[in-house]
Design an enzyme around this catalytic site. Structure first.
Site, PDB file in Angstrom:
ATOM      1  N   ARG A 154     -12.623 109.930 -12.548  1.00 19.86           N
ATOM      2  CA  ARG A 154     -14.024 110.326 -12.692  1.00 19.86           C
ATOM      3  C   ARG A 154     -14.986 109.220 -12.275  1.00 19.86           C
ATOM      4  O   ARG A 154     -14.838 108.069 -12.649  1.00 19.86           O
ATOM      5  CB  ARG A 154     -14.303 110.756 -14.132  1.00 19.86           C
ATOM      6  CG  ARG A 154     -15.719 111.281 -14.330  1.00 19.86           C
ATOM      7  CD  ARG A 154     -15.954 111.749 -15.748  1.00 19.86           C
ATOM      8  NE  ARG A 154     -15.379 113.053 -15.989  1.00 19.86           N
ATOM      9  CZ  ARG A 154     -14.506 113.317 -16.961  1.00 19.86           C
ATOM     10  NH1 ARG A 154     -14.097 112.352 -17.751  1.00 19.86           N
ATOM     11  NH2 ARG A 154     -14.033 114.530 -17.132  1.00 19.86           N
ATOM     12  N   HIS A 196      -2.478 108.093 -13.816  1.00 17.23           N
ATOM     13  CA  HIS A 196      -3.210 106.942 -14.332  1.00 17.23           C
ATOM     14  C   HIS A 196      -2.319 105.703 -14.398  1.00 17.23           C
ATOM     15  O   HIS A 196      -2.760 104.635 -14.790  1.00 17.23           O
ATOM     16  CB  HIS A 196      -3.756 107.294 -15.721  1.00 17.23           C
ATOM     17  CG  HIS A 196      -4.779 106.348 -16.254  1.00 17.23           C
ATOM     18  ND1 HIS A 196      -4.542 105.529 -17.336  1.00 17.23           N
ATOM     19  CD2 HIS A 196      -6.046 106.077 -15.873  1.00 17.23           C
ATOM     20  CE1 HIS A 196      -5.617 104.810 -17.607  1.00 17.23           C
ATOM     21  NE2 HIS A 196      -6.543 105.117 -16.729  1.00 17.23           N
ATOM     22  N   TYR A 228     -12.565  92.418 -16.587  1.00 15.70           N
ATOM     23  CA  TYR A 228     -11.735  93.224 -17.481  1.00 15.70           C
ATOM     24  C   TYR A 228     -10.533  92.393 -17.902  1.00 15.70           C
ATOM     25  O   TYR A 228      -9.855  91.798 -17.064  1.00 15.70           O
ATOM     26  CB  TYR A 228     -11.224  94.486 -16.786  1.00 15.70           C
ATOM     27  CG  TYR A 228     -12.229  95.588 -16.577  1.00 15.70           C
ATOM     28  CD1 TYR A 228     -13.605  95.351 -16.579  1.00 15.70           C
ATOM     29  CD2 TYR A 228     -11.803  96.896 -16.356  1.00 15.70           C
ATOM     30  CE1 TYR A 228     -14.512  96.371 -16.380  1.00 15.70           C
ATOM     31  CE2 TYR A 228     -12.708  97.927 -16.153  1.00 15.70           C
ATOM     32  CZ  TYR A 228     -14.061  97.658 -16.162  1.00 15.70           C
ATOM     33  OH  TYR A 228     -14.964  98.669 -15.959  1.00 15.70           O
ATOM     34  N   ARG A 254     -10.759  99.037 -28.982  1.00 18.41           N
ATOM     35  CA  ARG A 254     -12.054  98.657 -28.413  1.00 18.41           C
ATOM     36  C   ARG A 254     -13.111  99.729 -28.624  1.00 18.41           C
ATOM     37  O   ARG A 254     -14.246  99.445 -28.962  1.00 18.41           O
ATOM     38  CB  ARG A 254     -11.906  98.398 -26.910  1.00 18.41           C
ATOM     39  CG  ARG A 254     -13.173  97.871 -26.259  1.00 18.41           C
ATOM     40  CD  ARG A 254     -13.088  97.952 -24.752  1.00 18.41           C
ATOM     41  NE  ARG A 254     -13.322  99.298 -24.251  1.00 18.41           N
ATOM     42  CZ  ARG A 254     -12.864  99.763 -23.098  1.00 18.41           C
ATOM     43  NH1 ARG A 254     -12.111  99.002 -22.344  1.00 18.41           N
ATOM     44  NH2 ARG A 254     -13.140 100.981 -22.699  1.00 18.41           N
TER      45      ARG A 254
END
Length: 706
Positions: free
Chosen positions: A408, A438, A471, A567
């Site tokens: 997305r 993924h 990240y 998180r």
């Protein structure tokens, strides 16, 4: 006791509140606080486009349906509105009353058009007429259909009144006498949003493009006066699913989804408060309710202020953190011999992402490498990884890449990457029907001593060198026979036709990953005793899977200690007597986005440790292709376990989830020495880099332009 759950959407808003908490902390550098304010907005943008849109559709189709927390869509929407409005108010109060005044004290002044000096006004008007006016297109709103308002684009709206004595004014912008004459002008995106004004009193002064257009927009409407104006942006439903039956036309179907996203139904209007008339007009035309409207005093989108980083000398940002070349890998030669000897852990962004790029680049150029296979989910622009894959294909190597088009908000970029790879001769696989891929994995097949040797890289994060700078992710280089053999089985499954083969080490969703997790939690329950209680530690981005949560509740009731670092969204309710009293949930928001997934099971002394691309969510475990891989190398095992434990020691940037649903700083932390996990990890890798002789030190600045 009956299981209890928090609502997913409300839990997400609490997460965005933790991001806002970092902006409110005055000990953080000024531009970092501004960055967190910007992240709050971008987070809300995605939240409204996807989650709020989904709840709205549920409200229209099945309004009585209750979610796992027992709330109906109507109740959820009301609570979303109340909590989101509160956060937006806090966000903009922080910007107006704290961050902008602090910027001024640092010599960078935000000037609104009403406060322009004579020279600033002359400059802004000249800039508007020469650089902006030719780009603007005023749109009438008395036409059918109503003019298209782009998703997340900023607009200026003008309420107009014909000037008396000008006969043909009504012909310029028609409308009956009792109908509002309102025109819309999109703020052009190709012009810098920050406009630097003439300096005064030794200070740098800036205005925003949108406010200059709002101020001088009357130039667009000869024969009319501007009675009121408004700056606004809308978020539209973006929760579209591509037609999985599109077959060979899947790419075209995905492109149609991207077009739909720009014209789908609106879910949120954000605007300043300069014209209630225009706000009501837009609400009527866009079919929005009061709860959908978010009024702010000043800047509609704080993200536009991030351009201020261009002039930062470093004094208003976090101290520079380097990205160190890992001491476990050679700097000037391929990694094949090293990986044959032992597994290698890479921890970005503390360590440089260069080894991943080098691994693929070396494979592309090595004449002994026969084939490369990998998955791509989010790659970023100008990817050196994509360039290496193209180069490998042009050299005649077999290159197979599974590109996930359904990632997305990256769909358009991934379509372009897929075409680019195909043009270079790469075999591109466009995901699987009904399952988003993924997983993050690379396989390299290399001819050595008359046979084929396989090497693999498996990761918790995407193959994106740019996000790898901000990240926090873990990845593993390995040639372990069982793991690379499992990797071969995985690629055979996702690229061709294959019955599911038994994988000895790797767990794959949606087939074996969730059952493996459930069995390991159950094993912890069975092996836990009062004298030697079990222990589960896990770090992830989100925890919402009802089945997983229920078995964690069982583990707590059996005396197993469960430590969770989550998180974002967490629908598990910790600390409930008789249900979850042995479960502790903490969350860290800091300068790096926590993105790694680590799962530890004590297993009565024979501990197991896993890394994964999957969070414990229904979409990850039931509707996606994900991988969970074990840490088998003893040295790597110890290092990953230490990293995991560090995240539960943080008492500076960590908040704990309470039974009430609130995230709080622990009272006892006030009397403890402060410990910040990310700071500890950075110093650890710096010390390691400083003490090693081999390998260059890779240095570049974090989140600043050169």
């Amino acid at each position: 006791m009956e299981a209890r759950f928090f609502n997913r959407e409300l839990s997400w808003i609490e997460f965005n509140g933790r991001v806002l908490h970092q902006a409110l902390r005055k000990e953080n550098p000024l531009l970092e606080r501004l960055q967190f304010l910007s992240i709050v907005t971008s987070n809300f943008d995605e939240f409204f486009q996807v989650r709020v849109a989904s709840v709205k559709r549920m409200f229209f189709s099945n309004p009585q349906l209750q979610d796992v927390s027992g709330l109906t869509p109507e109740v959820v929407l009301k609570q979303i509105s109340a909590k989101s409005h509160l956060l937006v108010r806090q966000q903009h109060d922080c910007l107006k009353n704290d961050v902008l005044p602090d910027l001024a004290r640092n010599g960078i002044c935000y000037v609104k058009p009403a406060d322009f000096s004579g020279s600033q006004s002359d400059y802004a008007l000249n800039f508007f007429m020469t650089d902006v006016f030719p780009l603007l297109t005023p749109l009438r709103t008395d036409t059918e259909p109503f003019p298209h308002i782009g998703n997340l684009s900023t607009y200026a709206a003008f309420l107009l009144k014909p000037l008396s004595g000008i006969r043909n004014a009504n012909e310029i912008l028609k409308g009956s006498d009792d109908e509002a004459r309102i025109s819309l002008v999109q703020i052009p995106s190709g012009v810098p949003q920050i406009v630097w004004l003439p300096s005064e009193n030794g200070k740098k002064n800036f205005a925003l493009l949108e406010e200059i257009i709002s101020q001088y927009g009357r130039q667009l409407f000869p024969g009319f006066s501007v009675e009121e104006n408004l700056l606004f942006r809308i978020a539209r439903d973006a929760d579209f699913a591509v037609d999985e039956d599109a077959g060979r036309d899947f790419v075209n179907a995905m492109e149609k989804v991207l077009v739909q996203r720009q014209s789908s139904f609106p879910v949120q209007l954000t605007c300043n408060q300069t014209s209630e008339t225009i706000i009501r007009f837009l609400m009527e035309k866009l079919e929005l309710q009061d709860d959908d409207v978010y009024k702010v005093e000043e800047i509609v989108n704080p993200g536009v202020l991030m351009g201020l980083r261009e002039i930062d000398d470093g004094s208003m940002s976090f101290p520079e953190w380097q990205h160190f070349y890992p001491s476990s890998l050679p700097a000037d030669e391929p990694y094949w011999d090293t990986i044959k000897q032992h597994d290698v852990l890479l921890h970005v962004p503390y360590e440089s992402y260069d080894p991943v790029v080098k691994f693929i680049s070396d494979a592309a150029d090595d004449p002994k490498v026969l084939a490369i296979k990998m998955t791509l989910y989010r790659t970023g622009t100008d990817s050196p990884i994509v360039a290496a894959l193209e180069r490998a294909a042009r050299k005649g190597k077999q290159v197979v890449v599974l590109v996930e088009l359904k990632a997305r908000f990256d769909e358009e970029r991934n379509i372009a990457r897929a075409h680019q790879l195909e043009n270079a001769g790469v075999t591109v696989i466009y995901g699987l029907v009904n399952l988003k891929v993924h997983a993050k994995i690379i396989m390299v097949m290399r001819r050595e001593n008359g046979s084929i040797r396989r090497y693999a890289h498996l990761a918790t994060g995407n193959y994106n060198p740019k996000t790898a700078r901000i990240y926090s992710d873990l990845s593993l280089f390995t040639s372990n026979y069982e793991i690379v053999n499992d990797a071969s089985l995985f690629f055979n499954l996702v690229t061709g036709y294959s019955t599911l083969q038994t994988m000895k080490q790797i767990g794959m969703a949606p087939v074996t990953l969730k059952p493996k997790l459930l069995s390991m939690i159950q094993r912890e329950i069975e092996r836990s005793t009062p004298e030697h209680p079990g222990l589960i530690m896990a770090k992830m981005n989100a925890l919402t899977h009802e089945e997983i949560i229920k078995v964690l509740y069982k583990a707590s009731q059996a005396g197993v200690k469960v430590l969770l670092n989550v998180r974002g969204v967490c629908t598990l309710v910790p600390g409930v007597p008789g249900l979850s009293e042995n479960i502790r949930v903490v969350s860290i928001v800091d300068r790096y986005l926590e993105h790694s997934r680590i799962f530890y099971f004590q297993n009565n002394g024979d501990a197991e440790l896993y890394l994964s691309s999957a969070d414990w969510m229904p979409r990850n475990l039931d509707r996606r292709i994900e991988l969970m891989f074990p840490v088998l190398d003893d040295k790597v095992f110890d290092e990953v376990k230490e990293i995991l434990e560090v995240y539960f020691k943080d008492n500076e940037n960590s908040l704990e989830l309470k039974e009430s649903g609130q995230w709080v700083q622990l009272d006892e932390n006030k009397n403890e020495k402060m410990f910040r996990a990310q700071d500890f990890l950075y110093k650890k890798y710096k010390k390691r880099s400083d003490s090693t002789v081999k390998g260059p030190k890779i240095e570049f600045e974090v989140r600043r332009k050169d």
